[in-house]
Every structure is written in structure tokens, then in C-alpha cells.
Design an enzyme around this catalytic site. Structure first.
Site, short mmCIF file in Angstrom:
data_model
loop_
_atom_site.label_atom_id
_atom_site.label_comp_id
_atom_site.label_asym_id
_atom_site.label_seq_id
_atom_site.Cartn_x
_atom_site.Cartn_y
_atom_site.Cartn_z
N ARG A 326 -2.75 -8.44 3.10
CA ARG A 326 -1.66 -7.40 2.94
C ARG A 326 -2.17 -6.18 3.98
NH1 ARG A 326 3.46 -6.16 0.76
NH2 ARG A 326 3.78 -8.25 -0.39
N GLU A 740 6.17 0.12 -5.35
CA GLU A 740 5.21 0.42 -4.33
C GLU A 740 5.11 1.40 -3.27
OE1 GLU A 740 2.26 -3.61 -4.80
OE2 GLU A 740 4.39 -3.95 -4.16
#
Length: 789
Positions: A326, A740
């Protein structure tokens, strides 16, 4: 906070929808009153024993022997549990299979659990655990990411992602910069520490209460360690006192340890870490180190990037693979990278095994490109916002317009995904105006020219964050909705509640689907015996997945009731409406409860399951190319800071945030998540410093030595606005994930600090600021000689 409710007029009746308005968190009153139960609040079964960990005091060594004589002689001690007592596989059921339940032949970090002392009381177990003497032959330890990379010590093989010809682009660039960057890790610091309570049941079945974001994985891990099938283990979690990723995999360790002890002693065992042990045993956010060369023109437009990312993974893989992936995916953040060469190294060190943390590698990707663009702007003497804006992906086209796939189009990521919904151009324009950025930037320049000690800085940074698990198989969810004959509704889903308001949002969605008041819907504890194989509550996908699954389950019940009413009134199912606790047909309006009771009397099913899987996503794990995300969430923050040139101390003075949550299901909860995420990100980049000494001992292992943001760190001006546009993808209620993405908005604080440091230095040199930007690191950046790395 409760925003004004949106009222929908239905004939003469005013109907207040459940979703789309601010509502209190479903457990708020119970939490304030002390009536909300966490694992350690549950009544303990008679005969419950308590465990405490025996931990390695050496970073790397051969476990020669254990002397537990003194510990066994301590009052209240019942037994001590080691690897030999694990009835099933002695390795945890983690995907890499590289971590033992208890240390076997070697220890890999200070704090690794070698065994458990089990005693009549918590304190008796903890005192005895410190009496166990470990005979360890010390072996060389790798304690930094640079040592690991030099030794090619990796938990997983390196990954390389390329597009275009970065070397050629760099050779032709009018300007190039080379640089390095060091970003520290972060302790999760959840209010409720790690805890598990394992209770043997009849016929070799087990009930485990675990403070976990992933009950399904805990179930699998416990069954694996006990040598059982998954169906013999039931895991429950009503709520957590915070998780932030720290309870995605690492809660499973405590559950396994407690279950193994309970299996050996044939009685319930509870294991709860104190704060120091929690620090020493559990993993953190991955620290990263970077090396880069970037090319650009006179306007700051990028023309080539070569980037190495070194993730400090600790001693085992845990979730380091997808975290590092990621980081690669988000190394572009909001910017088009035409020619790019990224190398990702997953380094093995003799420290705690680092794990998931809010953003899951995304922040470590975003910060490096923001750091690079800030440096380019200062190198060219330009406004950093102008440099950021010129490098943005193309703006989104009107809905329904085919995406431009021509070579000139700047709308595909370096991993091959089309960016179809980029709203950052208008979003940044609006924030620039609402925050008065240009006027404040000019005023700060005047301030800095006159102030010899206190220097100020301001920065706007955007965020583009992909929403979905990068492991495609986890993008699925299930739910159950039960309607009872009194008209009340119960919903159970595979997500977990950790304070983020997931259960509240799911209840709002179900209430609107059934047309009943919000107060009639209750969400119950996560339970592996109700929803099997549930994914972790992570990747900001809790509401996207579980909310949609619950909506589908409620819709099935609603359709059953609609068909029943159609039979009564002789009309089509599409003519039936559910609103305000009523069921409305062209013939009659009935109370929802009355319809439910009549349906039950006619043997109509009043419960249903729902299942959802995220559409459109796919990618090749070997090459990291494809479409790993369903959509992107966007946002931007403007932060103003001040630094003291004599001490290095800094303060955040003002923050303006404009963030994209789609159509908000609950504005109060979403704004709370934005505020909390930003402040946690601010802590990561300013005060939260993890320090391991030369022997691999974590020196910052308690609140006395590790500083999270407190109320005094909140800026006096802290403005949050929501972007007023629905999700362009077909997501539940038109919403977007919010957990997030706001975390990365705090990078604006880091960039504002670099602006202030540049003003303090006044030499036009590139600013090298190690994060977190503690007073010491700020002072070092101010004093560092020009050109020094």
C-alpha cells in the site's frame, strides 16, 4: 455533536430519516455512565486464572535453558506454559508461517514471549513472570533498517514497480534533486490494552472473548493452535476501547496464549497486558527510510522519479507485505507520475513485528511524495501549493463521460488504475479560499522577516486514498437482520466496533431500509457463530462492506413484508412504502408492528441474511498492477505552525480541513473521525518517538517516555468542513470511507514545519527533517549545514 436533522415531508407527516443526520454513538451514554462492557469488565467465571508473559530480555539469541524454580515457588502460581504445551501447531496460523506461538529455540526481539505464568491473581502472575530466568546465548542483532538492507535481511522478497523510463526522464530533466528521508513508527496507544479471556466449553468447544478487529482470524488461530476445527471455537467481541490496526492480527496472539494455558490447566484463563508489556510485545507502525532522485522542470512539474522504500518490518512478516504494497500504491498520493521506478524492501530486524496501523502503509507512501514536492518548491523559490497543483491528476469529468485513455491523459496511476473521480482541483481551490491561505502566507513572510526567534510556516497538502482491502478476497461481508413481533429489530454483522461508530451507522442504514425509527434497531456483538469468515474491520471498509450487507438483509425482510401487504391489498410490491414506522400501500396505512405481527401469524419469514462483495476490483499481486481500489477518498488540510529557533519546540496554531466523505451517513461521527485521525497523524509526525537502544530495548515503553497528543496540543483554530458530493460509485448511501484518509491530512503539519525551518535557516537549502519532528529533530534541521543529509 448533533447537526440539524433533515426532515422529509410525507404527506402531512414529517419523517426524520435515520441516516444522513447526526446521531449519538449507540454506546455513548453507556460509556459515559461506565455501563459499556469491555473484555476486562465481563464477570469472571468461577475458577478463572490469570496469566502474565515471560519475555526475552535479549534482542537475538539462542534459548539455551529456562530456570523457573523461583517463579513456581511464588504464592498463587499454578503453572507455567511453554511451547511444548501447545497441543496443535507450534507456529501461529499467520499467512507467512514464520512466527512461533512461544519462542522455541531462539529469541528474535526484546519482549518476545517465551511462556506464560498462570496464577490465582493478575499481580501474582506478573510478579512471578519476572522471576523466570532465561539462559540465552547472545547472537548478532540487526536493529536498523539500513543494517537489514545492507545484509539483505528481508521478511519477504523485495517488490519493484516501474512505469515508463525513469532513468531516461531523469537524464533529460532540467533539474534533479537527490535526497533521503527517515520516518519513525508509532505506538497504537489504544485506551483498552490487549486482552483475551478463554473459556473451555463442553465437548472440547471453546468460547474466547477477544478485543480484536478480526474475530474470524482469532477463531482460526486458536483452532490451529489447539488442533481443532474452526467450528469448535467461538469468538465474541462487543466492543474495543480503540484498535487503530493494533488489534487486527496482534490480538490473536493473546487469544492463542490464553487458550493454550486454559487447555493445559483445564480452566478459564484471562490474559491482559499492562501498558509496559503491551509496548514491549506488540508491533507498531512500520518505520520507513527512503532514498530518491527526482527530475522536474522550472515550474516544478515532475519528469521522472526513482524511489527506494525500506520498511522496518521487525522480526516476522505479520502484515508487512500488504502494508509495504500500500505504501507503493500511495507513493503518488494525488499526483501523476509519468516515469517512475519504485523499489520496496521489506526489511527484517530484531525488533517487535510491526503491524497494521491506521492508513496501513498509505501514510508512509504519501509523505515521501509530499516531502519531495515541498523540497522542489523551495529549490525553485515557488509556492509549494502551486507545485502541488501543477502535478495533480486530471480533474474528474462529468459523470457518464468516458475516461480519456490517450497517452497525454494524466489520469492513470503508476499501478495501472484509472483515476476517474478526482475532485481535488475544485476542493483545493475552495480550501485555499476558505482558509485565506494566500493572505496568511504573505502575513507569515512579514512575521518571519521581523521575528528573530519564533518562525512560522503554512502548508496545504491533499490526500487521495484508495478504499478497499488490497487483498481482494477480504472485500466481502455478511449480516443478519431479525425483526421481532414487537416491531423491534436486531442486526448482527461481521464488523467490529472500536469506537468509530460502525454499529451506529449500520443501525441507521437498517432503520431507513425498514422505515422504522432509529431507536428500534439494535446492533449486537460481533460473533463468529453468527457471521462466519468475516474480514477484519480495517482498510476503512467497515461501513462500506457491513453496512451494505446489512442493508441487503433488511431489504430481504422488507420485501417479504411488502409481498405480504400486496396480498392483503391487491397491489404491486413496488407500490408499498416503509416510512416513519408505517407501511403505506395505495389502499391503507398500517403501523409497522401491526404488519409484522400479522405477517408472523401468516408464517412470513421475518429474518434474513445479507451478503456483499465489492465490485470492479482486481489486481496482479506479483506485479502490483490493476485496480486494487473501488474508489478514492479525497481531502486537503491547511496547517499553520510556529517553531522556536532556540529550543526547537513547535506548536500547531491553526488547521482548516475540507474532506470528502461522500454523502455522510452520520456527519457528527464523520467529523469526529476526521478530527481524531488528523490529531493522531499529527502525533505520528511531531511527538510520538520510538527509541530502541543499542541492545534492542525499547526505551520509550510507557506514557512517561512516549508522548501522544493531549488536549493542549489541539490548535486554537480547528475547522472541519465536509465536501458536498455523493460517492460516484454505487456505495451504501452514497457515502465514502472516513477512518483512515484524514490521518494523512496531518502531513500538512510536517510540511508547514519544514516551511518554518526554511524561513529560520534563510539559506535556501533543502530542509532535512527527520520525523517525528520533536524539538530535538527540529533544532537539528535548523542547525544542519547546507547540503548535509
Amino acid at each position: 455533536m448533533n447537526a440539524p436533522e433533515k426532515v422529509v415531508m410525507d404527506g402531512a407527516a414529517a419523517v426524520i430519516p435515520a441516516a444522513g443526520v447526526s446521531r449519538f454513538h449507540e454506546s455513548a451514554r453507556a460509556q459515559v455512565a461506565g455501563a459499556a462492557h469491555y473484555i476486562d469488565d465481563l464477570p469472571e467465571v468461577r475458577g478463572t486464572l490469570f496469566a502474565a508473559p515471560v519475555m526475552s530480555n535479549v534482542a537475538h539469541g539462542r534459548l539455551v535453558g529456562i530456570d523457573d524454580t523461583a517463579a513456581r515457588a511464588m504464592p498463587g502460581v499454578r503453572d507455567i506454559v511453554y511451547s511444548r504445551d501447545v497441543p496443535g501447531d507450534k507456529m501461529l496460523a499467520a499467512f507467512a508461517g514464520d512466527e512461533p506461538v512461544f519462542a522455541i529455540d531462539t529469541v528474535q526481539h526484546v519482549g518476545q514471549v517465551v511462556g506464560l505464568v498462570v496464577a490465582d491473581t493478575v499481580m501474582a502472575a506478573r510478579r512471578a513472570a519476572r522471576k523466570v530466568k532465561l539462559d540465552i546465548e547472545i547472537l548478532p542483532a540487526i536493529l536498523s533498517v539500513h543494517e537489514a538492507h545492507a545484509a539483505q535481511s528481508y521478511v519477504l522478497p523485495p517488490v519493484f514497480v516501474k512505469r515508463g523510463d525513469a532513468a531516461r526522464a531523469l537524464s533529460r530533466a532540467p533539474h534533479t534533486l537527490e535526497g533521503t528521508l527517515e520516518i519513525g513508527g508509532q505506538e497504537h496507544f489504544y485506551l483498552e490494552g490487549q486482552v483475551a479471556y478463554a473459556l473451555p466449553q463442553e465437548q472440547n468447544q471453546w468460547l474466547v472473548h477477544s478485543s480484536t478487529q478480526h474475530p474470524g482470524e482469532v477463531q482460526h488461530w486458536v483452532a490451529h493452535a489447539l488442533g481443532l476445527h474452526n467450528h469448535a471455537v467461538k469468538v465474541e467481541c462487543r466492543r474495543m476501547g480503540g484498535g487503530f490496526g493494533g488489534k487486527e492480527t496482534q490480538a490473536g496472539h493473546l487469544a492463542v496464549w490464553a487458550a493454550v494455558a486454559a487447555h493445559k490447566l483445564r480452566c478459564p484463563v484471562k490474559l491482559r497486558f499492562d501498558r509496559d508489556d503491551d509496548f514491549m510485545v506488540t508491533g507498531k507502525r512500520h518505520p520507513f527510510a527512503y532514498k530518491y532522485t527526482v527530475g522536474f522542470d522550472d515550474n516544478g512539474l515532475l519528469s521522472g522519479l526513482k524511489l527506494s522504500m525500506m520498511a522496518n518490518c521487525g522480526f516476522s512478516a505479520d502484515l508487512s507485505g500488504p502494508v509495504a504494497d500500500r505504501a507503493v500504491f500511495h507513493a503518488d498520493n494525488a499526483y501523476y507520475l509519468a516515469d517512475v521506478d519504485i523499489a520496496s524492501y521489506r526489511c527484517k530486524t530484531n525488533t517487535q513485528s510491526h503491524t497494521a496501523f491506521r492508513g496501513f502503509g498509505g501514510p508512509q507512501g504519501v509523505i515521501v511524495i509530499e516531502n519531495i514536492l515541498g523540497d522542489i518548491a523551495r529549490e525553485l523559490g515557488l509556492d509549494p501549493l502551486a507545485v502541488r497543483r501543477i502535478n495533480l491528476y486530471d480533474a474528474a469529468q462529468p459523470v457518464g463521460t468516458p475516461i480519456d485513455t490517450s497517452p497525454e491523459a494524466r489520469n492513470h496511476t503508476h499501478y495501472g488504475m484509472a483515476v476517474e473521480d478526482n475532485i481535488l482541483h475544485p476542493l483545493l481551490e475552495r480550501l485555499e479560499a476558505s482558509s485565506a491561505y494566500q493572505a496568511r502566507r504573505s502575513a507569515i513572510a512579514l512575521w518571519n522577516a521581523k521575528s528573530p526567534v519564533i518562525k512560522r510556516g503554512i502548508a496545504i497538502t491533499p490526500v487521495k486514498f484508495g478504499i478497499s482491502f488490497t487483498a481482494t478476497l477480504f472485500n466481502q461481508a455478511g449480516a443478519l437482520v431479525h425483526v421481532y413481533t414487537d416491531g423491534s429489530v436486531q442486526v448482527n454483522h461481521g464488523g467490529t466496533e472500536m469506537g468509530q461508530g460502525l454499529n451506529t451507522k449500520v443501525a441507521q442504514i437498517v432503520a431507513d431500509e425498514l422505515g422504522v425509527p432509529f431507536e428500534r434497531v439494535m446492533a449486537t456483538a460481533s460473533d463468529t457463530s453468527k457471521i462466519p469468515n468475516a474480514s477484519a474491520t480495517a482498510a476503512s471498509s467497515g461501513t462500506d462492506l457491513n453496512g451494505r450487507a446489512a442493508q441487503y438483509a433488511a431489504r430481504n425482510v422488507r420485501d417479504n413484508l411488502a409481498s405480504f401487504v400486496c396480498g392483503l391489498d391487491g397491489c404491486g410490491a413496488g407500490a408499498i412504502r416503509f416510512k416513519g414506522g408505517q407501511v403505506i400501500s395505495p389502499v391503507a396505512t398500517r403501523d409497522f408492528t401491526d404488519v409484522v405481527q400479522r405477517a408472523y401469524a401468516n408464517r412470513i419469514q421475518l429474518w434474513s441474511d445479507g451478503f456483499y462483495r465489492t465490485p470492479k476490483i482486481h489486481y496482479d499481486k506479483a506485479t502490483l498492477t490493476g485496480r486494487p481500489f473501488y474508489y478514492f477518498a479525497y481531502g486537503a488540510a491547511c496547517s499553520e505552525v510556529a517553531i522556536d529557533m532556540l529550543t526547537g519546540e513547535s506548536r500547531v496554531l491553526a488547521v482548516d480541513i475540507l474532506h470528502d466523505v461522500g454523502t455522510s451517513i452520520n456527519p457528527a461521527i464523520d467529523i469526529g473521525q476526521i478530527e481524531g485521525g488528523f490529531v493522531q497523524g499529527m502525533g505520528w509526525l511531531t511527538t510520538e518517538q520510538l527509541v530502541w537502544n543499542e541492545k534492542g530495548y525499547l526505551s520509550t515503553h510507557a506514557p512517561s517516555t512516549y508522548k501522544i497528543p493531549a488536549t493542549g496540543d489541539i490548535p486554537a483554530r480547528f475547522q472541519v468542513e465536509l465536501w458536498p458530493e455523493a460517492n460516484r460509485e454505487d456505495n451504501v448511501f452514497g457515502s465514502k470511507a472516513v477512518g483512515e484518509p484524514p490521518f494523512m491530512l496531518a502531513i500538512s503539519v510536517y510540511e508547514a514545519l519544514k516551511e518554518a525551518i526554511a524561513a529560520a535557516r534563510g539559506d535556501g537549502a533543502r530542509v532535512l527533517l527527520i520525523a517525528p519532528a520533536t524539538a530535538e529533530n527540529v533544532l537539528c534541521a535548523v542547525m544542519r549545514p547546507a547540503g548535509a543529509d
